[in-house]
Design an enzyme around this catalytic site. Sequence first.
Site, short mmCIF file in Angstrom:
data_model
loop_
_atom_site.label_atom_id
_atom_site.label_comp_id
_atom_site.label_asym_id
_atom_site.label_seq_id
_atom_site.Cartn_x
_atom_site.Cartn_y
_atom_site.Cartn_z
N ASP A 97 -3.50 -7.75 5.82
CA ASP A 97 -3.70 -6.31 6.03
C ASP A 97 -3.90 -6.04 7.52
O ASP A 97 -4.32 -6.91 8.27
CB ASP A 97 -4.94 -5.84 5.25
N ASN A 112 2.74 -5.09 -1.20
CA ASN A 112 2.12 -3.82 -1.57
C ASN A 112 1.83 -2.89 -0.40
O ASN A 112 1.67 -1.68 -0.59
CB ASN A 112 0.83 -4.15 -2.34
N TYR A 156 9.42 9.29 2.20
CA TYR A 156 8.68 8.34 1.37
C TYR A 156 9.50 7.93 0.14
O TYR A 156 9.59 6.74 -0.19
CB TYR A 156 7.34 8.96 0.94
N ALA A 168 -2.32 7.63 -7.90
CA ALA A 168 -3.40 6.67 -8.18
C ALA A 168 -4.61 6.99 -7.32
O ALA A 168 -4.47 7.41 -6.17
CB ALA A 168 -2.91 5.25 -7.90
P1 NAD Z 1 -4.17 2.48 0.66
O1 NAD Z 1 -3.91 3.33 1.87
O2 NAD Z 1 -5.48 2.60 -0.06
O3 NAD Z 1 -3.93 0.95 1.03
C1 NAD Z 1 -2.82 0.55 1.78
C2 NAD Z 1 -3.20 -0.70 2.56
O4 NAD Z 1 -2.03 -1.12 3.29
C3 NAD Z 1 -4.31 -0.46 3.59
O5 NAD Z 1 -5.31 -1.45 3.48
C4 NAD Z 1 -3.58 -0.55 4.94
O6 NAD Z 1 -4.39 -1.08 5.99
C5 NAD Z 1 -2.42 -1.50 4.59
N1 NAD Z 1 -1.31 -1.33 5.51
C6 NAD Z 1 -0.70 -0.19 5.90
N2 NAD Z 1 0.24 -0.43 6.81
C7 NAD Z 1 0.24 -1.77 7.00
C8 NAD Z 1 0.99 -2.64 7.85
N3 NAD Z 1 1.91 -2.16 8.71
N4 NAD Z 1 0.73 -3.95 7.79
C9 NAD Z 1 -0.21 -4.45 6.96
N5 NAD Z 1 -0.96 -3.67 6.15
C10 NAD Z 1 -0.74 -2.34 6.18
O7 NAD Z 1 -2.94 2.82 -0.31
P2 NAD Z 1 -2.68 2.55 -1.88
O8 NAD Z 1 -2.74 3.85 -2.57
O9 NAD Z 1 -3.48 1.41 -2.38
O10 NAD Z 1 -1.12 2.17 -1.77
C11 NAD Z 1 -0.64 0.84 -1.89
C12 NAD Z 1 0.82 0.88 -2.26
O11 NAD Z 1 0.97 1.64 -3.45
C13 NAD Z 1 1.72 1.54 -1.22
O12 NAD Z 1 2.92 0.78 -1.12
C14 NAD Z 1 2.02 2.89 -1.80
O13 NAD Z 1 3.27 3.39 -1.38
C15 NAD Z 1 2.01 2.58 -3.28
N6 NAD Z 1 1.76 3.73 -4.16
C16 NAD Z 1 0.59 4.42 -4.08
C17 NAD Z 1 0.39 5.51 -4.93
C18 NAD Z 1 -0.88 6.32 -4.91
O14 NAD Z 1 -0.89 7.40 -5.52
N7 NAD Z 1 -1.95 5.85 -4.27
C19 NAD Z 1 1.40 5.88 -5.84
C20 NAD Z 1 2.59 5.14 -5.87
C21 NAD Z 1 2.77 4.06 -5.03
#
Ligand code: NAD
Length: 250
Positions: free
Chosen positions: A37, A80, A145, A178
């Site tokens: 991360d 992820n 996105y 989520a």
């Molecule tokens: P979040 O922001 O809580 O966590 C994302 C994590 O990714 C963070 O810890 C951040 O530091 C890390 N990150 C970001 N850019 C990075 C990089 N360049 N290198 C390394 N780490 C990096 O988000 P989340 O909601 O847990 O989302 C996780 C995944 O789920 C994402 O791919 C997102 O597109 C997908 N997603 C989320 C949702 C939602 O509603 N939350 C819905 C569909 C898909």
Amino acid sequence: MSEFDGLVALVTGGASGIGLATAKLLQERGARVAALDLKPEGLPEGVLGVQVDVTDDAQVQAAVAAVVERYGRLDVVVNNAGIGAIGDVTANSDEEWARVLDVNVIGMVRVARHAVPHLRRSPAAAIVNTCSIVAWAGVQQRVLYSATKGAVQALTLAMAADHVREGIRVNCVAPGSADTPWIGRSLQDTPDPVAARAALDAFQPTGRLVTPEEIAHAIAYLAGPYATATVGTTLAVDNGMHGLRLRPQA
Ligand code: NAD
């Protein structure tokens, strides 16, 4: 005996939201887990934090090597890490397009590129990519996105075809909205975050957001021994948002 006993997993974006829930669950189920991360902070005891930006190939290569050096193997990769983008097709600059594609799509490619040689030696190799229902549902103000997540789904299928005969299964999960810090941040940008949250909950067929733990369980299923015939699929964890057509409540 737990499903992931003796196995090693790495989870990108493993310090928050869906990634953190997945790192915890895989560890509970017996894996040794590394969270890659930007800010590998607040991790559960025993989860190895590795600071890495998935847009930097040298950092990714070093991080994967560090995990294999520490644990001697690599079996499961959860791709992820991701970032969002808001707007219609007129909204985002070329630089923003390049940046979000770099994290959300090429980031997964970099991790896989360096992980696959190790996964080829695993008897239980799996990659799970985090997609989104926006890959197949037209959601307003999410052009950039959505394009990245459509690419993740196509990437998943192509990778699955390339690696299935090497014993590496590749699948993806497609979450709906989520309840993670990501959603919290986007609600903070609205005029009334409490009302916006209530409206988002009400919009869900179940009346509530998906939990990160529910998505983690889907990821663990796809990565684990009960899914050995499941290859190249997308598992929606979206409260039925994509597939259902509910009548308005009277
Ligand atoms: P979040 O922001 O809580 O966590 C994302 C994590 O990714 C963070 O810890 C951040 O530091 C890390 N990150 C970001 N850019 C990075 C990089 N360049 N290198 C390394 N780490 C990096 O988000 P989340 O909601 O847990 O989302 C996780 C995944 O789920 C994402 O791919 C997102 O597109 C997908 N997603 C989320 C949702 C939602 O509603 N939350 C819905 C569909 C898909």
